[in-house]
Motif scaffolding. Structure first.
Motif, PDB file in Angstrom:
ATOM      1  N   GLY A  39       0.791  -1.233   0.000  1.00 36.78           N
ATOM      2  CA  GLY A  39       0.000   0.000   0.000  1.00 36.78           C
ATOM      3  C   GLY A  39       0.820   1.278   0.000  1.00 36.78           C
ATOM      4  O   GLY A  39       0.264   2.375  -0.002  1.00 36.78           O
ATOM      5  N   ASP A 221     -13.141   8.580   6.665  1.00 41.80           N
ATOM      6  CA  ASP A 221     -12.593   9.225   5.461  1.00 41.80           C
ATOM      7  C   ASP A 221     -12.280  10.692   5.763  1.00 41.80           C
ATOM      8  O   ASP A 221     -11.212  11.207   5.424  1.00 41.80           O
ATOM      9  CB  ASP A 221     -13.608   9.203   4.305  1.00 41.80           C
ATOM     10  CG  ASP A 221     -13.949   7.806   3.823  1.00 41.80           C
ATOM     11  OD1 ASP A 221     -13.242   6.849   4.211  1.00 41.80           O
ATOM     12  OD2 ASP A 221     -14.921   7.665   3.063  1.00 41.80           O
ATOM     13  N   GLU A 244      -7.650  -6.007   7.847  1.00 42.53           N
ATOM     14  CA  GLU A 244      -8.884  -5.385   7.331  1.00 42.53           C
ATOM     15  C   GLU A 244      -8.929  -3.897   7.667  1.00 42.53           C
ATOM     16  O   GLU A 244      -9.324  -3.071   6.833  1.00 42.53           O
ATOM     17  CB  GLU A 244     -10.124  -6.098   7.897  1.00 42.53           C
ATOM     18  CG  GLU A 244     -10.362  -7.499   7.343  1.00 42.53           C
ATOM     19  CD  GLU A 244      -9.290  -8.517   7.750  1.00 42.53           C
ATOM     20  OE1 GLU A 244      -8.965  -9.390   6.917  1.00 42.53           O
ATOM     21  OE2 GLU A 244      -8.775  -8.426   8.892  1.00 42.53           O
ATOM     22  N   LEU A 247      -6.548  -2.053   5.336  1.00 40.74           N
ATOM     23  CA  LEU A 247      -7.096  -1.909   3.982  1.00 40.74           C
ATOM     24  C   LEU A 247      -8.221  -0.874   3.958  1.00 40.74           C
ATOM     25  O   LEU A 247      -8.371  -0.128   2.989  1.00 40.74           O
ATOM     26  CB  LEU A 247      -7.584  -3.266   3.450  1.00 40.74           C
ATOM     27  CG  LEU A 247      -6.474  -4.327   3.296  1.00 40.74           C
ATOM     28  CD1 LEU A 247      -7.058  -5.658   2.827  1.00 40.74           C
ATOM     29  CD2 LEU A 247      -5.383  -3.862   2.336  1.00 40.74           C
ATOM     30  N   GLN A 248      -8.979  -0.822   5.051  1.00 41.23           N
ATOM     31  CA  GLN A 248     -10.042   0.178   5.162  1.00 41.23           C
ATOM     32  C   GLN A 248      -9.434   1.589   5.141  1.00 41.23           C
ATOM     33  O   GLN A 248      -9.956   2.508   4.499  1.00 41.23           O
ATOM     34  CB  GLN A 248     -10.849  -0.040   6.457  1.00 41.23           C
ATOM     35  CG  GLN A 248     -11.961   0.983   6.695  1.00 41.23           C
ATOM     36  CD  GLN A 248     -12.932   1.090   5.524  1.00 41.23           C
ATOM     37  OE1 GLN A 248     -13.515   0.108   5.100  1.00 41.23           O
ATOM     38  NE2 GLN A 248     -13.086   2.287   4.987  1.00 41.23           N
ATOM     39  N   ASN A 249      -8.299   1.753   5.856  1.00 43.18           N
ATOM     40  CA  ASN A 249      -7.618   3.051   5.848  1.00 43.18           C
ATOM     41  C   ASN A 249      -7.153   3.421   4.445  1.00 43.18           C
ATOM     42  O   ASN A 249      -7.273   4.572   4.026  1.00 43.18           O
ATOM     43  CB  ASN A 249      -6.419   3.036   6.810  1.00 43.18           C
ATOM     44  CG  ASN A 249      -6.829   3.292   8.250  1.00 43.18           C
ATOM     45  OD1 ASN A 249      -7.407   4.325   8.565  1.00 43.18           O
ATOM     46  ND2 ASN A 249      -6.543   2.358   9.138  1.00 43.18           N
ATOM     47  N   PHE A 250      -6.630   2.437   3.720  1.00 42.37           N
ATOM     48  CA  PHE A 250      -6.188   2.713   2.346  1.00 42.37           C
ATOM     49  C   PHE A 250      -7.366   3.167   1.488  1.00 42.37           C
ATOM     50  O   PHE A 250      -7.233   4.072   0.660  1.00 42.37           O
ATOM     51  CB  PHE A 250      -5.547   1.459   1.719  1.00 42.37           C
ATOM     52  CG  PHE A 250      -4.172   1.132   2.263  1.00 42.37           C
ATOM     53  CD1 PHE A 250      -3.362   2.113   2.817  1.00 42.37           C
ATOM     54  CD2 PHE A 250      -3.691  -0.172   2.215  1.00 42.37           C
ATOM     55  CE1 PHE A 250      -2.097   1.814   3.311  1.00 42.37           C
ATOM     56  CE2 PHE A 250      -2.422  -0.485   2.701  1.00 42.37           C
ATOM     57  CZ  PHE A 250      -1.622   0.509   3.251  1.00 42.37           C
ATOM     58  N   THR A 251      -8.502   2.512   1.679  1.00 41.06           N
ATOM     59  CA  THR A 251      -9.713   2.856   0.908  1.00 41.06           C
ATOM     60  C   THR A 251     -10.183   4.271   1.239  1.00 41.06           C
ATOM     61  O   THR A 251     -10.787   4.945   0.409  1.00 41.06           O
ATOM     62  CB  THR A 251     -10.851   1.857   1.229  1.00 41.06           C
ATOM     63  OG1 THR A 251     -10.344   0.532   1.114  1.00 41.06           O
ATOM     64  CG2 THR A 251     -12.016   2.006   0.286  1.00 41.06           C
ATOM     65  N   SER A 252      -9.904   4.701   2.471  1.00 38.19           N
ATOM     66  CA  SER A 252     -10.357   6.027   2.925  1.00 38.19           C
ATOM     67  C   SER A 252      -9.586   7.178   2.296  1.00 38.19           C
ATOM     68  O   SER A 252     -10.041   8.318   2.321  1.00 38.19           O
ATOM     69  CB  SER A 252     -10.217   6.138   4.445  1.00 38.19           C
ATOM     70  OG  SER A 252     -11.224   5.389   5.096  1.00 38.19           O
ATOM     71  N   LYS A 254      -8.735   9.657  -0.080  1.00 35.84           N
ATOM     72  CA  LYS A 254      -9.340  10.220  -1.287  1.00 35.84           C
ATOM     73  C   LYS A 254      -9.238  11.742  -1.254  1.00 35.84           C
ATOM     74  O   LYS A 254      -8.833  12.313  -0.249  1.00 35.84           O
ATOM     75  CB  LYS A 254     -10.805   9.778  -1.444  1.00 35.84           C
ATOM     76  CG  LYS A 254     -11.596   9.582  -0.152  1.00 35.84           C
ATOM     77  CD  LYS A 254     -13.038   9.166  -0.414  1.00 35.84           C
ATOM     78  CE  LYS A 254     -13.244   7.686  -0.586  1.00 35.84           C
ATOM     79  NZ  LYS A 254     -13.681   6.978   0.624  1.00 35.84           N
TER      80      LYS A 254
END
Length: 276
Positions: A39, A221, A244, A247-252, A254
């Motif tokens: 990541g 986010d 998990e 990965l949630q932090n990576f998705t956040s 933006k």
């Protein structure tokens, strides 16, 4: 991918945080770090005060993939002893950063700083500095003319006490790392079951919820990107209990244009030490 993200490792060595799901196993740590590397995370943050977190990082050979920042806690051992022990258990020969973990150690004996300077002179560490909790601590270091190059402070959408110093620190060439991005998990607590002591923060949390909803993003986010998009901040610490959450932090991560100014009068409420 955001290279500003720094992975904190206190969870690897201690039970930590208001919402902690428990310490991950060595296999889980390995999994977390593999995903962190993919990541784009470059730096791990640890301390010899985080239980056996340094040993865990040494066991999974984290130093081969990441730069490591560790800290010297107030203790009976010298800075050099503690530092060299950190290198040994981490299985590396130098650190990216070394911070004084507890300000009392400096207040009680300012010459302790000379030991940090010596380590840097010996080429054992790139950047030296302080992990601070209160703005008055920073005032003291600045007044003393200490030549530090790395600092870690609490900072988030509610707690902006150190913000007035950011420009000056940048001009001094200091690298700024911030922790407490999610206020140790407070931003995710159920608004209806807040402990008595935290009730005064409820209205601000609801304000946060409404703003996040208006932007079409989650509170996670919003709070993460608030720190990531601050131009003065070099590193934003996140702590995770499992892959998990990482990965949630990576998705956040933006591009959220955030224009929210929440002023909390009672700054004592923003210190988790006062939540007990």
């Amino acid at each position: 991918m955001n290279r500003k993200l720094i992975l904190g490792t206190v969870q690897f060595g201690l039970q930590y945080g208001i919402n902690s799901a428990g310490r991950p196993s060595i296999e889980q740590v390995s999994d977390i770090l593999n995903n962190a590397k993919v990541g784009g995370i470059l730096i791990l943050d640890t301390s010899s005060a985080y239980g056996n977190a340094e040993e865990v990082l040494g066991d999974v050979k984290a130093g081969e993939s990441f730069k490591i920042v560790s800290k010297y806690p107030k203790c009976d051992k010298t800075v050099a002893e503690t530092f060299n022990n950190s290198l040994k258990v981490l299985g590396i020969d130098c650190l990216y950063g070394y911070l004084l973990h507890h300000f009392e150690a400096y207040r009680e004996n300012k010459s302790v700083w000379n030991d940090f300077v010596q380590l840097q002179k010996e080429g054992k560490v790139d950047r030296i500095g302080f992990s601070l909790y209160e703005p008055w601590e920073l005032d003291q270091i600045l007044n003393d003319g200490i030549p530090f190059s790395l600092i870690q402070v609490p900072y988030n959408i509610f707690d902006r006490q150190f913000e007035p110093y950011f420009k000056q620190l940048k001009e001094m060439g200091v690298e700024i790392h911030v922790r407490s991005t999610f206020l140790q998990g407070l931003f995710f607590k159920d608004r209806e079951t807040l402990p008595e002591k935290l009730q005064p923060l409820k209205k601000y949390l609801i304000q946060l919820d409404k703003y996040a909803a208006s932007k079409g993003v989650s509170v996670g986010d919003l709070t993460l990107n608030y720190n990531l998009h601050n131009p003065y901040i070099d590193g934003v610490l996140i702590g995770v209990d499992n892959k998990e959450q990482l990965l949630q932090n990576f998705t956040s991560v933006k591009d959220v244009g955030i224009n929210l100014d929440i002023k909390i009068e009672d700054t004592e409420l923003l210190k988790p030490i006062n939540w007990e």
